[in-house]
Design a protein around this motif. Sequence first.
Motif, mmCIF file in Angstrom:
data_model
loop_
_atom_site.group_PDB
_atom_site.id
_atom_site.type_symbol
_atom_site.label_atom_id
_atom_site.label_comp_id
_atom_site.label_asym_id
_atom_site.label_seq_id
_atom_site.Cartn_x
_atom_site.Cartn_y
_atom_site.Cartn_z
ATOM 1 N N UNK A 14 12.025 61.897 12.934
ATOM 2 C CA UNK A 14 13.031 61.160 12.162
ATOM 3 C C UNK A 14 12.408 59.872 11.638
ATOM 4 N N UNK A 15 12.287 59.728 10.302
ATOM 5 C CA UNK A 15 11.697 58.510 9.733
ATOM 6 C C UNK A 15 12.442 57.236 10.122
ATOM 7 N N UNK A 16 13.691 57.380 10.587
ATOM 8 C CA UNK A 16 14.473 56.204 10.971
ATOM 9 C C UNK A 16 13.975 55.537 12.236
ATOM 10 N N UNK A 17 13.184 56.247 13.034
ATOM 11 C CA UNK A 17 12.667 55.674 14.272
ATOM 12 C C UNK A 17 13.756 55.532 15.320
ATOM 13 N N UNK A 71 19.452 52.075 12.919
ATOM 14 C CA UNK A 71 18.020 52.246 13.133
ATOM 15 C C UNK A 71 17.339 50.920 13.459
ATOM 16 N N UNK A 72 16.160 51.025 14.033
ATOM 17 C CA UNK A 72 15.370 49.833 14.329
ATOM 18 C C UNK A 72 15.027 49.083 13.048
ATOM 19 N N UNK A 73 14.867 49.803 11.943
ATOM 20 C CA UNK A 73 14.552 49.153 10.657
ATOM 21 C C UNK A 73 15.721 48.287 10.197
ATOM 22 N N UNK A 74 16.938 48.785 10.374
ATOM 23 C CA UNK A 74 18.123 47.995 10.024
ATOM 24 C C UNK A 74 18.212 46.764 10.911
#
Length: 203
Positions: free
Chosen positions: A24-27, A34-37
């Motif tokens: 999952x590219x969202x990690x 997600x961690x990116x958010x």
Amino acid sequence: MYNVRQIATEIVAREGGYVDDPDDPGGATNFGVTIHTMRRLGLDLDRDGDVTPADVRRLTRAQAIDIFIEHYFERPRLAELPTGLHPSIFDMYVNAGGNAVKILQRLLVEMGYSVTVDGALGPQSLAAARAASGAAPDHLVDAYGIARRNYYFRLADRRVASRKYARTRAGGKGGWIIRAEEFIASRYHLSEAQFKARTEQWG
């Protein structure tokens, strides 16, 4: 009639708890956030100076709901869309960001409206969505859900690692397809035979 907090609560329930799937590219993700958010929002919940999977684990259900309402519904202007579209497009925005809006914009173009497909809701897209909804509200909701389902199929066509989200190991409908069809009238759901025919090219 749905309200936005109810929709957000249902989204969090669908997303589930903490996962960190390498495919999952969202990690690292918790309740769909997600961690990116969390890094973008500066949510260093353990206050150690860095946003890591440990912070993602600390995220609460209530925090996730608030994040979704502010950053995935109000800021992208989903609230200004016809209310019938709110449950599906809000759910998709959490799942796919601006692609949720692009799906709608492409659909509106196919319906004959002059809309720029850029993933941002401006006056042009909002006016077209309102006009399309006014003409056939149920049709637009179903058409969006079907276009969303097709988006998932195309992702799985292109990326082998994503196919597990669209088809189970047993060959049935995977989470992506089930989720899309939650927002489509049952008469438009794919039968088992139709689903197998659509995915047989995956081997």
